[in-house]
Design an enzyme around this catalytic site. Sequence first.
Site, PDB file in Angstrom:
ATOM      1  N   CYS A 262       0.772  -1.167   0.075  1.00  0.00           N
ATOM      2  CA  CYS A 262       0.027   0.061  -0.089  1.00  0.00           C
ATOM      3  C   CYS A 262       0.627   1.195  -0.110  1.00  0.00           C
ATOM      4  O   CYS A 262       0.642   2.136  -0.915  1.00  0.00           O
ATOM      5  CB  CYS A 262      -0.883   0.113   1.336  1.00  0.00           C
ATOM      6  SG  CYS A 262      -2.081  -1.368   0.989  1.00  0.00           S
TER       7      CYS A 262
HETATM    8  N1  LIG Z   1      -2.733  -5.776   1.894  1.00  0.00           N
HETATM    9  C1  LIG Z   1      -2.873  -4.930   2.409  1.00  0.00           C
HETATM   10  O1  LIG Z   1      -2.853  -4.754   3.654  1.00  0.00           O
HETATM   11  C2  LIG Z   1      -4.212  -4.024   1.943  1.00  0.00           C
HETATM   12  C3  LIG Z   1      -4.758  -3.109   2.620  1.00  0.00           C
HETATM   13  C4  LIG Z   1      -5.861  -2.313   2.165  1.00  0.00           C
HETATM   14  C5  LIG Z   1      -5.936  -2.282   0.702  1.00  0.00           C
HETATM   15  N2  LIG Z   1      -5.366  -3.267   0.072  1.00  0.00           N
HETATM   16  C6  LIG Z   1      -5.607  -3.204  -1.645  1.00  0.00           C
HETATM   17  O2  LIG Z   1      -6.455  -4.516  -1.720  1.00  0.00           O
HETATM   18  C7  LIG Z   1      -6.018  -4.705  -3.047  1.00  0.00           C
HETATM   19  C8  LIG Z   1      -5.781  -6.405  -2.869  1.00  0.00           C
HETATM   20  O3  LIG Z   1      -4.617  -6.410  -2.085  1.00  0.00           O
HETATM   21  P1  LIG Z   1      -4.121  -7.709  -1.285  1.00  0.00           P
HETATM   22  O4  LIG Z   1      -2.925  -7.491  -0.538  1.00  0.00           O
HETATM   23  O5  LIG Z   1      -5.319  -8.614  -0.891  1.00  0.00           O
HETATM   24  O6  LIG Z   1      -3.404  -8.561  -2.463  1.00  0.00           O
HETATM   25  P2  LIG Z   1      -2.917 -10.025  -2.726  1.00  0.00           P
HETATM   26  O7  LIG Z   1      -2.004 -10.175  -3.723  1.00  0.00           O
HETATM   27  O8  LIG Z   1      -2.578 -10.904  -1.386  1.00  0.00           O
HETATM   28  O9  LIG Z   1      -4.347 -10.791  -3.284  1.00  0.00           O
HETATM   29  C9  LIG Z   1      -5.141 -10.642  -4.318  1.00  0.00           C
HETATM   30  C10 LIG Z   1      -5.519 -11.884  -5.012  1.00  0.00           C
HETATM   31  O10 LIG Z   1      -6.424 -11.593  -6.298  1.00  0.00           O
HETATM   32  C11 LIG Z   1      -5.787 -12.993  -6.928  1.00  0.00           C
HETATM   33  N3  LIG Z   1      -6.359 -12.140  -8.454  1.00  0.00           N
HETATM   34  C12 LIG Z   1      -5.420 -11.449  -9.471  1.00  0.00           C
HETATM   35  N4  LIG Z   1      -5.865 -11.339 -10.583  1.00  0.00           N
HETATM   36  C13 LIG Z   1      -7.163 -11.847 -10.400  1.00  0.00           C
HETATM   37  C14 LIG Z   1      -8.348 -12.098 -11.285  1.00  0.00           C
HETATM   38  N5  LIG Z   1      -8.109 -11.617 -12.426  1.00  0.00           N
HETATM   39  N6  LIG Z   1      -9.383 -12.758 -10.913  1.00  0.00           N
HETATM   40  C15 LIG Z   1      -9.417 -13.294  -9.774  1.00  0.00           C
HETATM   41  N7  LIG Z   1      -8.498 -13.170  -8.788  1.00  0.00           N
HETATM   42  C16 LIG Z   1      -7.347 -12.414  -9.131  1.00  0.00           C
HETATM   43  C17 LIG Z   1      -4.499 -13.145  -6.723  1.00  0.00           C
HETATM   44  O11 LIG Z   1      -4.177 -14.451  -7.222  1.00  0.00           O
HETATM   45  C18 LIG Z   1      -4.554 -12.942  -5.176  1.00  0.00           C
HETATM   46  O12 LIG Z   1      -4.737 -14.075  -4.724  1.00  0.00           O
HETATM   47  C19 LIG Z   1      -4.981  -3.912  -3.390  1.00  0.00           C
HETATM   48  O13 LIG Z   1      -5.571  -3.023  -4.401  1.00  0.00           O
HETATM   49  C20 LIG Z   1      -4.310  -3.362  -2.311  1.00  0.00           C
HETATM   50  O14 LIG Z   1      -3.746  -1.938  -2.565  1.00  0.00           O
HETATM   51  C21 LIG Z   1      -4.368  -4.153   0.560  1.00  0.00           C
END
Ligand SMILES: NC(=O)c1ccc[n+]([C@@H]2O[C@H](COP(=O)([O-])OP(=O)(O)OC[C@H]3O[C@@H](n4cnc5c(N)ncnc54)[C@H](O)[C@@H]3O)[C@@H](O)[C@H]2O)c1
Length: 444
Positions: A262
Site C-alpha cells: 500500500c
Molecule cells: N494488503 C493490505 O494490507 C491492503 C490493505 C488495504 C488495501 N489493499 C488493496 O487491496 C487490493 C488487494 O490487495 P491484497 O493485499 O489482498 O493482494 P493479494 O495479492 O494478497 O491478493 C490478491 C488476489 O487476487 C488474485 N487475483 C489476481 N488477478 C485476479 C483475477 N483477474 N481474478 C481473480 N483473482 C485474481 C491473486 O491471485 C491474489 O490471490 C489491492 O488493491 C491493495 O492495494 C491491500
Amino acid sequence: LEHKTAIIGLGYVGLPLALLAKQKGLDVIGIDVDERKLKLINAGVSPFTDEDVTNALKSATPPLSVTSDTAAMADRDTLVVCVPTPVDATYTPDLGPVIGACTGIAKVLHKGQLVIIESTINPGVCDEIIVPLLEKQSGLTCGKDFYLAHCPERINPGDEKWHVGNIARVVGGYDPKSLQLAVAFYQKVITGSVKPMGSLKEAEAVKVVENSFRDVNIAFVNELAMSFTKLGIDVVNVIDGAATKPFAFMPHYPGAGVGGHCIPVDPYYLIEYAKKNGFDHKFLSIARNINNGMPAFVVERVAEALRTANLTLKGAKVAVLGLSYKPNVGDLRESPSLEIIDELKLSGADVAVHDPYVTKFDGAPSTFSGEVVFGETAAISGNDILQTIAGADAVIVATNHREYSDLLPDDFLAVGVKAVIDGRNCLNKDAFEASEIIYEGVGR
Ligand SMILES: NC(=O)c1ccc[n+]([C@@H]2O[C@H](COP(=O)([O-])OP(=O)(O)OC[C@H]3O[C@@H](n4cnc5c(N)ncnc54)[C@H](O)[C@@H]3O)[C@@H](O)[C@H]2O)c1
C-alpha cells in the site's frame, strides 16, 4: 439485494472479507486465478500467516466455497473485486488484474447485479475505465441495469485492534442506488461505520490520500533522521519530545524503509493520474524518493560502522534480521529488507538472513538468491537468531519483529559481532552504547 456474494481475489483483503461475510450469514463464494491458493483454502489452510484467517477457515461450516471458474459469479447479486493493484519496476501503476477481473465480470453481468471495487485505485478508474469496460462488454447500462460502487479496503494485517470487521469504511457510488446498495452490504457485514461519499472519485481519492499522508509523514522523519545523523541529535528523542504537544503534532518514526502493498505503491497511482491531467505532485514524488532511499542509507551506516572497526563492506559478513516489511507478519511485498540484502550483496558482503515469519520466498524479486546462512545456500534457520548472527561482523535489524527487541549487547558480543545497525530503532540504545558494540540507529 439478498447479497449472495462473490469475492474476487482471495488475498490479504479478499479472504478475510469472504470469511467475515460468511460468518455474518451471507451466501459467499470466493474466486481466484491462483490454483495453489485455492487448493490451500480448500484444505482449510490460510495461504498466508494470519491467525484470524487460520481460525476462521478452520471454524467455517460448511467450508468457504472457492473456485477459479468465473461462471460461478452468474447467480450472485453482489460481486466484490479485491485483486492486486501493484506498480511495475518503473513505478507505473498496473491495472491489469482489475481490468482482468472486470472483464470476467462483464461476461456474466446481468440486470440487478452490484459490483463493488475494493482494490486501491486512483481517482477516475471507476468512471473512466471500469464503467466503459463493463457497459461495452455486457451491453448493459450502469446505474440502470447494474450498479457500481467503490469501497477502498483499509485492513492492516497483524493489527490486534483493527480488523476487517471493525474498521470504518467510505463508499462511493456511480449513482444514488449503487451507493445505497453498497452501503447496505457493508452495514450487514461490518460493525465499523460506513460513510457515504459524494462520488466514486471521492472514495477513490480517500484511499490514495490516506496512504500518501502516511508516506509523506514518514518521509519527513526519515529526512530528519538523515539530517540529525550529521547533526548528532537523537531524532527519536526529539519526536517523543514534540509528541508531548497535545495538539497539531502526530508522531511518526524513521526506519529502514517503507514496504508493503500500500504505502510505497498507492502514491504512484495519484502521481500518475495527476500527471496525465497536467499536474505534477512534487511533494509526493519527493516523499517516495526519500523513502525509497532508506535501504541505501542503512547500508551506508553499516559501511560507516564497519570502517570504525577497520573493515569494509566488501568481504564483510553481514546478518540481516527480518525479511518482511513490518513486524510479526511474513509479508515480503516491497520489503526494504530485500533491497538492503541486494545492496549488501552488490557491495560484496556475505549476507545471512533470519525471519521467523517467512517460510517461502514467493514475492521476493527474482534477483533475491535465497542464500540465508554465511557462505552456503540453505533453508531459513527459522527461530535460531544466534545461529544466523554467529560470526557476523555486522548485524542489521531490518524488521521490528517481537523476537528482536529484547536482544542485548551480550547476545551479539558472545558470537563475535562488532557492529549493530538498528534499522527500526527497536533495541535498547543505552545498553548498546554502554557496551563495546559499535551501535547505530536510524537518526540516533
Ligand atoms: N494488503 C493490505 O494490507 C491492503 C490493505 C488495504 C488495501 N489493499 C488493496 O487491496 C487490493 C488487494 O490487495 P491484497 O493485499 O489482498 O493482494 P493479494 O495479492 O494478497 O491478493 C490478491 C488476489 O487476487 C488474485 N487475483 C489476481 N488477478 C485476479 C483475477 N483477474 N481474478 C481473480 N483473482 C485474481 C491473486 O491471485 C491474489 O490471490 C489491492 O488493491 C491493495 O492495494 C491491500
